[in-house]
Design an enzyme around this catalytic site. Structure first.
Site, short mmCIF file in Angstrom:
data_model
loop_
_atom_site.label_atom_id
_atom_site.label_comp_id
_atom_site.label_asym_id
_atom_site.label_seq_id
_atom_site.Cartn_x
_atom_site.Cartn_y
_atom_site.Cartn_z
N HIS A 13 -16.28 -4.58 4.92
CA HIS A 13 -15.88 -3.22 5.28
C HIS A 13 -16.90 -2.72 6.31
O HIS A 13 -18.07 -2.54 5.97
CB HIS A 13 -15.87 -2.33 4.03
CG HIS A 13 -15.67 -0.86 4.30
ND1 HIS A 13 -14.76 -0.10 3.61
CD2 HIS A 13 -16.28 -0.02 5.16
CE1 HIS A 13 -14.81 1.15 4.06
NE2 HIS A 13 -15.73 1.23 5.00
N LYS A 30 0.84 -1.21 0.00
CA LYS A 30 0.00 0.00 0.00
C LYS A 30 0.87 1.25 0.00
O LYS A 30 1.96 1.25 0.57
CB LYS A 30 -0.91 0.03 1.24
CG LYS A 30 -1.92 -1.12 1.29
CD LYS A 30 -2.89 -0.96 2.44
CE LYS A 30 -3.95 -2.05 2.41
NZ LYS A 30 -4.97 -1.89 3.46
N GLU A 73 1.15 -5.00 4.35
CA GLU A 73 0.26 -5.67 5.32
C GLU A 73 -0.02 -7.08 4.82
O GLU A 73 -0.03 -7.33 3.62
CB GLU A 73 -1.11 -4.96 5.40
CG GLU A 73 -1.14 -3.72 6.23
CD GLU A 73 -2.52 -3.07 6.24
OE1 GLU A 73 -3.43 -3.54 5.53
OE2 GLU A 73 -2.68 -2.08 6.96
N LYS A 74 -0.32 -7.96 5.73
CA LYS A 74 -0.86 -9.28 5.38
C LYS A 74 -2.16 -9.05 4.60
O LYS A 74 -2.95 -8.18 4.97
CB LYS A 74 -1.13 -10.07 6.66
CG LYS A 74 -1.68 -11.45 6.43
CD LYS A 74 -0.57 -12.45 6.23
CE LYS A 74 -1.12 -13.84 5.91
NZ LYS A 74 -0.02 -14.73 5.45
N ARG A 117 -13.45 13.45 7.77
CA ARG A 117 -14.46 14.33 7.15
C ARG A 117 -15.86 13.78 7.46
O ARG A 117 -15.98 12.67 7.95
CB ARG A 117 -14.26 14.30 5.62
CG ARG A 117 -14.41 12.89 5.07
CD ARG A 117 -14.49 12.80 3.57
NE ARG A 117 -14.86 11.47 3.13
CZ ARG A 117 -14.03 10.45 2.96
NH1 ARG A 117 -12.73 10.60 3.18
NH2 ARG A 117 -14.48 9.27 2.58
N GLU A 124 -8.28 2.49 7.85
CA GLU A 124 -7.99 3.91 7.63
C GLU A 124 -8.91 4.71 8.54
O GLU A 124 -9.93 4.21 8.99
CB GLU A 124 -8.32 4.32 6.19
CG GLU A 124 -7.35 3.83 5.15
CD GLU A 124 -7.79 4.14 3.73
OE1 GLU A 124 -8.64 5.02 3.52
OE2 GLU A 124 -7.27 3.47 2.82
N GLY A 147 -8.40 4.70 0.29
CA GLY A 147 -9.60 4.48 -0.51
C GLY A 147 -9.36 3.57 -1.70
O GLY A 147 -10.07 3.65 -2.69
N VAL A 182 -20.24 10.60 2.84
CA VAL A 182 -21.46 10.49 2.02
C VAL A 182 -22.55 9.76 2.81
O VAL A 182 -23.71 10.18 2.84
CB VAL A 182 -21.17 9.74 0.70
CG1 VAL A 182 -22.45 9.46 -0.06
CG2 VAL A 182 -20.18 10.52 -0.17
N ARG A 199 -26.99 4.44 -3.00
CA ARG A 199 -26.45 5.60 -3.73
C ARG A 199 -26.98 5.57 -5.17
O ARG A 199 -26.73 4.61 -5.91
CB ARG A 199 -24.93 5.57 -3.75
CG ARG A 199 -24.32 5.73 -2.38
CD ARG A 199 -22.84 6.03 -2.53
NE ARG A 199 -22.19 6.00 -1.23
CZ ARG A 199 -20.96 6.45 -1.02
NH1 ARG A 199 -20.25 6.96 -2.03
NH2 ARG A 199 -20.41 6.38 0.18
C1 MV4 Z 1 -6.88 -4.43 2.28
C2 MV4 Z 1 -7.55 -5.57 1.79
C3 MV4 Z 1 -7.08 -6.81 2.17
N1 MV4 Z 1 -5.99 -6.89 2.97
N2 MV4 Z 1 -5.82 -4.58 3.07
C4 MV4 Z 1 -9.42 -1.18 -0.12
C5 MV4 Z 1 -9.63 0.25 0.23
C6 MV4 Z 1 -8.54 0.62 1.13
N3 MV4 Z 1 -9.04 1.43 2.18
C7 MV4 Z 1 -8.00 -0.67 1.64
N4 MV4 Z 1 -8.62 -1.72 0.89
C8 MV4 Z 1 -8.32 -3.01 1.15
N5 MV4 Z 1 -7.28 -3.20 1.97
C9 MV4 Z 1 -5.38 -5.78 3.39
N6 MV4 Z 1 -4.31 -5.90 4.16
C10 MV4 Z 1 -8.65 -5.39 0.94
C11 MV4 Z 1 -9.03 -4.10 0.61
C12 MV4 Z 1 -10.15 -4.02 -0.29
C13 MV4 Z 1 -11.39 -3.54 0.12
C14 MV4 Z 1 -11.61 -3.06 1.39
C15 MV4 Z 1 -12.82 -2.56 1.78
C16 MV4 Z 1 -13.87 -2.56 0.88
C17 MV4 Z 1 -13.70 -3.01 -0.41
C18 MV4 Z 1 -12.45 -3.50 -0.80
C19 MV4 Z 1 -12.29 -3.98 -2.10
C20 MV4 Z 1 -11.06 -4.45 -2.48
C21 MV4 Z 1 -10.00 -4.46 -1.58
#
Ligand code: MV4
Length: 469
Positions: free
Chosen positions: A208, A158, A200-201, A292, A288, A164, A295, A338
């Site tokens: 989410h 990352k 990250e792993k 802010r 994260e 996002g 939406v 949405r």
């Molecule tokens: C991840 C993950 C799997 N493992 N991190 C996507 C948005 C960003 N905020 C971080 N995201 C992700 N981080 C690790 N270590 C999978 C995602 C991710 C995801 C996360 C939330 C909602 C939808 C997503 C779609 C694809 C990947």
């Protein structure tokens, strides 16, 4: 209280902020671009200032023009809404230097949470669960290999400046590591002017789940429960809900506690969101923090009966939170769809243009936040969010029923919208049962058959615009 507030945004969120100001008795200033002359936020504000051409870089993203508009109108505070300058620490700094109150967290909090690697380190120190990975940014390939060896594959690379979903790479085997790190660094440098990356792993098929928090300038903090935002396509949320059907009550309690720990670690003031990834095993990890108003904030407003935008304004003016955590109560279930001016049959391509008919659903438990109206021309320069349809029911089944009914009443003609996507989603067994992960929306869109449609579900009839004579 402020004598006047300038709204540094457009669309539905500008209207939402004007409504909060009106109820607080605070006069408003709208800013607008040449493409937004016919927008409702311009009509509904007490004063309006055209600040430049359609291009965001010369209007809604131009701090100098916005500060000038605040100065000539005598505004004392600026509400940035979401997007645009809402998470720009330099803009928050400039507001302060010009004697204007930025309605949001401090520039320091924005900066610390904007650096995703520093955010991760801050949360680890605070005792908020994080996925195994690097401590801070990775200086080079050697260190990246060492971390990957320790945590094992697959891993996620990352960008510190990302967020996002921007600037991420999955690496499934050691042989791909060098090339993926170089690609991620190059892309991050080009996109964010910062090549820093961390590891990250990788968590496969997570959900989410994010927690709303509110903090005041005395340091008091509350959380207002969660929103499940698992239904996304290419990192764009499509449907949100609360409570999350994917977590049990003990997990919810632990996540609420972790969200407060996270907010406290950065002395959070204003409305903020702590995002978590939730694994199939129910374990959760900090992802994260968004500094802010989001939406999807109405989902939390319906659940808690707390006006989040009013709270932001009251907190920015120095008022303490008028309630404690134990006074926050949650009722029923809320779903938000949405409605974007996009064509779900053609890769969600934007569908700007003139709306020829517009009728919004209503009735008990139905809320629509929109800047749309019949004959409004949606400009092609900005985000395609046109409306948010929010329904509140006693139970999840109750709001599913209400959402299907309300979508069937929604008439938008002249542009394509995501309404048909939502109707299809509501008819899937996976969504109805609450058993889905972040891959579900895209799998639904890529399949015509493999995802089940329950036969017991009678699809709602679609509303047709009446002929106007
Ligand atoms: C991840 C993950 C799997 N493992 N991190 C996507 C948005 C960003 N905020 C971080 N995201 C992700 N981080 C690790 N270590 C999978 C995602 C991710 C995801 C996360 C939330 C909602 C939808 C997503 C779609 C694809 C990947």
């Amino acid at each position: 209280m402020f004598k006047k507030i300038l709204i540094a945004n457009r669309g539905e969120i500008a209207l939402r902020i004007i409504r909060a100001c009106r109820e607080l008795g605070v006069p408003t200033v709208a800013i607008y671009s040449e493409a937004d002359r016919e927008s409702l936020h311009v009509r509904f504000a007490d004063e309006e200032v055209c600040i430049g051409p359609a291009a965001p870089s010369q209007s809604y993203l131009d701090a100098r023009r916005i500060i000038a508009a605040a100065e000539v109108t005598g505004a004392e505070a600026i509400h940035p809404g979401y997007g645009f300058l809402s998470e720009n620490a330099e803009f928050a700094d400039i507001c302060g230097a010009c004697g204007l109150t930025f309605i949001g967290p401090t520039p320091d909090t924005i900066r610390r949470m904007g650096d995703k690697s520093e955010a991760r380190r801050t949360m680890k120190e605070a005792g908020v669960p994080i996925l195994p990975g690097s401590d801070g940014p990775l200086p080079g390939l050697r260190e990246a290999i060492a971390v990957a060896d320790r945590i094992g594959f697959p891993i996620m690379i990352k960008a510190s400046g990302g967020g996002g979903g921007r600037g991420m790479r999955i690496c499934r085997e050691p042989g791909d590591l060098e090339k993926l790190i170089l690609a991620a660094q190059g892309e991050a440098q080009a996109a964010f002017g910062n090549s820093e990356i961390y590891i990250e792993k990788y968590l496969d098929r997570p959900r989410h789940v994010e927690f709303q928090v509110l903090g005041d300038s005395r340091g008091d903090l509350v959380h207002l429960g969660e929103r499940d935002c698992t239904i996304q396509r290419r990192h764009q949320k499509l449907m949100e809900e609360s409570p999350s059907p994917g977590i049990d009550e003990p997990t919810r309690r632990r996540m609420g506690g972790a969200a407060l720990l996270a907010a406290d670690a950065v002395a959070y003031r204003s409305a903020g969101t702590v995002e978590f990834l939730v694994g199939a095993d129910g374990q959760f990890y900090f992802m994260e923090m968004n500094t802010r108003i989001q939406v999807e904030h109405p989902v939390t407003e319906e659940q808690t009966d707390i006006d989040l935008v009013k709270q932001q304004i009251l907190i920015a003016s120095g008022e303490p939170l008028g309630f404690t955590q134990s006074q926050v109560t949650f009722s029923g279930h809320t779903l938000e769809a949405r409605i974007n001016a996009e064509d779900p049959d053609h890769d969600f391509r934007p569908s700007p243009g003139r709306i020829t008919s517009f009728h919004v659903p209503g009735g008990h438990g139905v809320r629509v936040d929109t800047h749309g109206y019949a004959q409004y021309a949606i400009p092609p320069y900005y985000d395609s969010l046109l409306a948010k349809l929010i329904v509140h029911g006693k139970t999840r089944d109750g709001s599913l029923t209400k959402m299907r009914r309300a979508l069937g009443e929604f008439i938008v003609e002249g542009v394509k919208t995501t309404i048909p996507f939502h109707q299809r989603l509501l008819d899937t067994e996976e969504f109805r049962s609450g058993r889905f992960d972040t891959t579900f929306a895209e799998r639904l869109l890529n399949s015509r058959s493999e995802i089940s449609l329950p036969v017991s579900v009678v699809p709602a009839p679609h509303a047709v615009a009446p002929e106007i004579i």
